[in-house]
Write an enzyme that holds these catalytic residues in place. Structure first.
Site: not given
Length: 322
Positions: A37-38, A60, A84, A150, A154, A227, A286, A289
């Site tokens: 859907n950009l 979409d 996503a 997010y 998932k 990470r 943050r 995190d």
């Protein structure tokens, strides 16, 4: 003569999915449809295909009417669901938008079930683990406890896949991506920088004055978060292997490097390979995190051909040429 395989990639104007589309298009027997859907994707990322075998449709996935038209016009063999809302800060700022992605997951699974799709490949994330209970993270034993919208979506998406297989027999493979960096040959990594290596590379390229480090008081050797990084080309090679020879493990394929790098480790690698002083400033932690995120049971599909130095060099080269 090999059979023609029809593939759908949702979110295909994004960084990873567009790189995957290019990689899969090397097979002349594949006909690939990219849908996006950009909202966060960029049309210029979508490749034409090695054999002119990629087509793009702006739709979409969260709209059943949109995506049903795609499924009922083409009988797909494989579906890669990568659409996503991404980016930690964006998802924290717009949690309702993120939750709407659940509609897209249900649409993809219902339509895959109803049209005879052979397998759904789902892009999940290491973020589902949240704050680690054990390190490295293991797909079978580490609890999923992330508080990020997010990651919650998932996690729910993974639950949907298991439910659809149990009730309807729909096969699936879940890819849990760790931190993806580097670039492909066409340099399709566009949009706003959201991950450490790219942001640091922008400092090296003179696009930012300083690298902000969020937290230096974590329980790690140097106090900064850790990470696991994997080069995007190694990642899409692993996904292509899953298509060629089938899933290697069980339900999950964890794609990383099985090695953790702290923020300061990455800073020092960039300083070493570029000769740039790379100034930093420490900020507060943050929200969302985790202290550390490192893969334990690395997928046997993964062949690591590119190291952290190559990821950093690729990223700097990209930032210096645009």
């Amino acid at each position: 003569m090999k059979p023609i395989r029809k593939i759908l990639i949702t979110g295909g104007a994004g960084f990873i999915a567009s790189t995957l589309a290019e990689r899969l298009s090397q097979n002349a027997e594949y006909r690939i449809t990219v849908v996006d859907n950009l909202l966060t994707g960029t049309l210029s990322r979508v490749p034409k295909g090695m054999h002119n075998n990629i087509r793009f449709i702006k739709y979409d996935v969260n709209s059943y009417q949109d995506i049903a038209a795609v499924f009922y016009s083409t009988r797909f063999d494989w579906v890669f669901h990568y659409a996503a809302v991404v980016g930690v800060q964006r998802t924290l700022d717009h949690p309702v938008m993120v939750l709407e992605d659940l509609e897209g997951i249900k649409n993809i699974l219902n339509l895959s079930k109803n049209t005879g799709v052979d397998r759904v490949f789902y892009a999940s994330s290491s973020e589902v683990y949240g704050e680690p209970v054990e390190l490295p993270q293991n797909e079978d034993t580490t609890p999923l406890n992330s508080r990020l919208p997010y990651a919650i979506v998932k996690n729910v998406g993974e639950a949907f896949l298991k439910s659809y297989r149990k009730e309807f027999g729909l096969p699936f493979t879940i890819f849990r991506f760790f931190n993806v960096s580097g670039s492909n040959r066409e340099y399709r990594q566009l949009g706003k920088a959201t991950h450490l290596i790219r942001i640091a590379a922008e400092v090296v390229a003179g696009k930012r004055p300083v690298l902000e480090i969020y937290g230096d008081d974590y329980d790690t050797p140097d106090g900064t978060a850790v990470r696991d990084y994997v080069h995007v080309m190694d990642l899409v090679d692993a996904i292509a292997e899953a298509v060629i020879r089938g899933p290697a493990n069980t339900d999950y394929e964890c794609i990383g490097s099985n090695h953790g790098y702290s923020v300061l480790d990455v800073v020092n690698v960039l300083r070493k390979v570029t000769g740039h002083e790379l100034p930093t400033v420490v900020r507060g932690r943050r929200a969302g995190d985790a202290v550390s995120s490192v893969v334990d049971n690395l997928s046997s599909l993964v062949t690591l051909r590119r190291n952290i130095e190559q990821m950093c060099l690729d990223q700097v080269a990209l930032e210096q040429t645009r």
